[in-house]
Scaffold this motif. Sequence first.
Motif, mmCIF file in Angstrom:
data_model
loop_
_atom_site.group_PDB
_atom_site.id
_atom_site.type_symbol
_atom_site.label_atom_id
_atom_site.label_comp_id
_atom_site.label_asym_id
_atom_site.label_seq_id
_atom_site.Cartn_x
_atom_site.Cartn_y
_atom_site.Cartn_z
ATOM 1 N N LEU B 195 0.830 -1.207 0.000
ATOM 2 C CA LEU B 195 0.000 0.000 0.000
ATOM 3 C C LEU B 195 0.862 1.253 0.000
ATOM 4 O O LEU B 195 0.629 2.185 -0.774
ATOM 5 C CB LEU B 195 -0.896 0.024 1.240
ATOM 6 C CG LEU B 195 -2.199 -0.749 1.182
ATOM 7 C CD1 LEU B 195 -2.927 -0.624 2.504
ATOM 8 C CD2 LEU B 195 -3.074 -0.213 0.057
ATOM 9 N N PRO B 200 -2.181 4.128 -3.623
ATOM 10 C CA PRO B 200 -2.884 4.688 -2.458
ATOM 11 C C PRO B 200 -1.929 5.326 -1.448
ATOM 12 O O PRO B 200 -2.238 6.390 -0.908
ATOM 13 C CB PRO B 200 -3.580 3.471 -1.845
ATOM 14 C CG PRO B 200 -3.606 2.449 -2.908
ATOM 15 C CD PRO B 200 -2.403 2.680 -3.745
ATOM 16 N N ALA B 203 -0.906 8.696 -2.577
ATOM 17 C CA ALA B 203 -2.014 9.645 -2.460
ATOM 18 C C ALA B 203 -2.188 10.080 -1.009
ATOM 19 O O ALA B 203 -2.392 11.269 -0.725
ATOM 20 C CB ALA B 203 -3.297 9.012 -2.990
ATOM 21 N N LEU B 204 -2.066 9.129 -0.071
ATOM 22 C CA LEU B 204 -2.240 9.459 1.344
ATOM 23 C C LEU B 204 -1.115 10.351 1.842
ATOM 24 O O LEU B 204 -1.351 11.317 2.569
ATOM 25 C CB LEU B 204 -2.298 8.174 2.183
ATOM 26 C CG LEU B 204 -3.507 7.285 1.923
ATOM 27 C CD1 LEU B 204 -3.432 6.035 2.780
ATOM 28 C CD2 LEU B 204 -4.790 8.040 2.204
ATOM 29 N N ALA B 205 0.116 10.038 1.429
ATOM 30 C CA ALA B 205 1.236 10.875 1.842
ATOM 31 C C ALA B 205 1.071 12.286 1.283
ATOM 32 O O ALA B 205 1.392 13.274 1.944
ATOM 33 C CB ALA B 205 2.554 10.266 1.368
ATOM 34 N N ARG B 208 -1.305 14.212 3.376
ATOM 35 C CA ARG B 208 -0.677 14.660 4.618
ATOM 36 C C ARG B 208 0.180 15.899 4.350
ATOM 37 O O ARG B 208 0.104 16.879 5.082
ATOM 38 C CB ARG B 208 0.198 13.529 5.168
ATOM 39 C CG ARG B 208 1.094 13.926 6.326
ATOM 40 C CD ARG B 208 2.188 12.902 6.516
ATOM 41 N NE ARG B 208 3.066 12.860 5.352
ATOM 42 C CZ ARG B 208 3.855 11.853 5.059
ATOM 43 N NH1 ARG B 208 3.880 10.781 5.814
ATOM 44 N NH2 ARG B 208 4.622 11.888 3.985
ATOM 45 N N TYR B 224 -10.188 9.265 0.049
ATOM 46 C CA TYR B 224 -8.936 8.664 0.502
ATOM 47 C C TYR B 224 -8.782 8.755 2.006
ATOM 48 O O TYR B 224 -8.250 7.856 2.641
ATOM 49 C CB TYR B 224 -7.743 9.275 -0.234
ATOM 50 C CG TYR B 224 -7.448 8.488 -1.476
ATOM 51 C CD1 TYR B 224 -6.481 7.501 -1.472
ATOM 52 C CD2 TYR B 224 -8.199 8.677 -2.630
ATOM 53 C CE1 TYR B 224 -6.244 6.731 -2.590
ATOM 54 C CE2 TYR B 224 -7.979 7.908 -3.751
ATOM 55 C CZ TYR B 224 -6.997 6.939 -3.733
ATOM 56 O OH TYR B 224 -6.780 6.169 -4.828
ATOM 57 N N ALA B 227 -10.967 6.062 3.345
ATOM 58 C CA ALA B 227 -10.394 4.754 3.031
ATOM 59 C C ALA B 227 -9.240 4.443 3.974
ATOM 60 O O ALA B 227 -9.115 3.313 4.460
ATOM 61 C CB ALA B 227 -9.928 4.711 1.584
ATOM 62 N N ALA B 228 -8.407 5.438 4.244
ATOM 63 C CA ALA B 228 -7.293 5.222 5.170
ATOM 64 C C ALA B 228 -7.835 4.817 6.537
ATOM 65 O O ALA B 228 -7.286 3.936 7.204
ATOM 66 C CB ALA B 228 -6.456 6.493 5.299
ATOM 67 N N VAL B 231 -9.081 1.143 6.340
ATOM 68 C CA VAL B 231 -7.973 0.190 6.285
ATOM 69 C C VAL B 231 -7.303 0.083 7.651
ATOM 70 O O VAL B 231 -7.007 -1.011 8.145
ATOM 71 C CB VAL B 231 -6.950 0.617 5.215
ATOM 72 C CG1 VAL B 231 -5.695 -0.230 5.300
ATOM 73 C CG2 VAL B 231 -7.566 0.487 3.836
#
Lengths: 279, 396
Positions: B195, B200, B203-205, B208, B224, B227-228, B231
């Motif tokens: 991941l 993904p 995208a999450l980083a 942030r 997202y 989704a984070a 998960v």
Amino acid sequence: MSAPAPAPAAAPPALEVRGVSVRFAGLLALDDVSFTVAPGTVHAVIGPNGAGKSTCFNVLSGLYRPTAGTVRLGAARLTRLAPHRIATLGVARTFQNIVTTGGTVADNLMLGRHALSRAGFTATALRLPSAVREQRAHLARAREIAELTGLGNHFDTPVTLLPYGDRKRVELARALCLEPRVLLLDEPVAGMNAAERARTAEVVRDVRARLGLSVVLVEHDMGLVMRLADEVTVLDFGRVVAHGTPDEVRRDPEVLRAYLGTGTGTATATTAVTKEDAT
Amino acid sequence: MSDLRSLVRRRGSLLLSALLLCALPFYLDAFWLRIGLFSMAAAIGAVGLGLLSGTAGQLSLGHAFFLATGAYGYVWLAGEPGPGLPPAVAAVLAVLLAGAAGGLFSPVAGRVKGIYLGVATLALVFLGHHVLLTADSVTGGFNGRSVPPLEAGGFAFADSGPRLTVLGVPFGAEERLWYLGLALFALTCFTARGLLRGRPGRALAALRDSETAASVMGVHVARYRSAAFVVSSMYAGLAGVLLALSFRRVVPDYFSLALSVDYLAMIVIGGLGSVAGASAGAVFVTALPLLMTRYADQLPLVATPGSGDGAIGPTEASRYLYGAAIVVILLRAPDGLSGLAGRARARLRRRPPVTGPPGAASDSESSEESGASGASGASDDSDDSDPSARAKEHTP
């Protein structure tokens, strides 16, 4: 190698800004601004500090909702769409102050491929062959774009370790990774030295010629604007005060007034522009 | 053959540690295995929280709630009273249940950002604790419930069933659960790393580091974020199931706010945004109080449990210790244990190679840590001295 197809060969649709106004609690940041970016051209938006250039960009990329007016890209109306939807329509932008994310140049460029790739949480977590293949193909294309923008040697370098000019170019490369039809550049050479400016100007001209995209350029560097732009729109206090080819705008008395506060006649105009050149 | 050799070179340390971990049950007694089990369970949960807080930058104080959902979900689904499902099915469903609970919270998790989400999730812990205490028929109330052992294909991860002896070592519950824990931990590392390095994770980083940049690059911010959260809840659920199996009894008081804070401590000590770091932090925070309790009589200033002579008890002492560890780490090494390890490796690599070929083995890890350290660097561009120290780390 099934690298994802580069930008479509067809000319990008025109970007039409019609009567856009943005009001922040009593301050009219943009007042009935209209202009059209013809397909495949470089359109510069210039003006003194606080003229509303960046606000204009934020409307184009969906970060601000205008109080009135519309922005259209071909048939699509951008003014009601969220930023990520506008990105998927092929509108990419850079920021005035560098906004890169952590990680290497590759990580940043791969973020630019986000809208063009599909792999979701499940596929990526389980490393399904489809996700692995997709990632590999997009990485290859990101590397190509890094080469194109002169970042090839820094592909695996953390962005925070790069010098200013290179970091600025990472943003440009990341925007290009979206395979945009319209590229919005917010002061792409601000703070750069002469060599870096020339390099960036070259890259912009090159990608436009090669990828056939439209470019909207906000820039204070008049030399760059005059060299790159096909058309120029001048903003002052949120209003369009002049519009035309670089040569026409250079001679426009309204522009001089906006930039210098006074000013009559062509002689001053030339001085003004030369002055901007020097800075 | 050369393929195999390059695999060994690249994955050498991984293979070695896997072998070592697999061999441990043959040498350690149940006490140590239990510490290992709790650590593995905590590591799974910490990796999940690391994904949410370290990578996506979303603070969560509600991790204990999702651990409880996983643990109690399993107990109820597999137990009596409850549907009495086959335990393996119940375990899978418990993980999904935790994910679903995270999903229910997604209207909040998708919209609320950073520290504000932390405050919002605080409510979950209190709510969860209250439900655990009052819903007697499902949770067993204050006294909790005993945990039905996991069985799969006639094999029980417990002392029951046919006796099992491997190479002269009797395999009881701890030994069997150890391998289950290892397998689940390996699964967690595999998926979480996938991941983090994939679409993904990037995208999450990006969310942030700059929500604006992420959104204009096409990342659906709310989707997202939630989704984070989902998960991370699923990892917490998995950790909850393993914890329940290791404890053999679940009680509401364990799943308190302090547990959520423990998990935050784990990822801070380990280093935000790194799977290995979260695991190391989990081992530290989990094992420390257990070890101090065990060796309380040999430690200065620490009272043996139950003696009550005014000195500090082992649990408090370990809390002081890891509190101190957090302060030291925040001050001296904000990128945590994983950052320290990365720098140590880089220093070793700069010297002429003494043992084995340098570089190859740790390249993959250092690329991951660059994500974490880059995050701290990106927030202040003016800080030039620090990144230059890292420069050497990344030049192979």
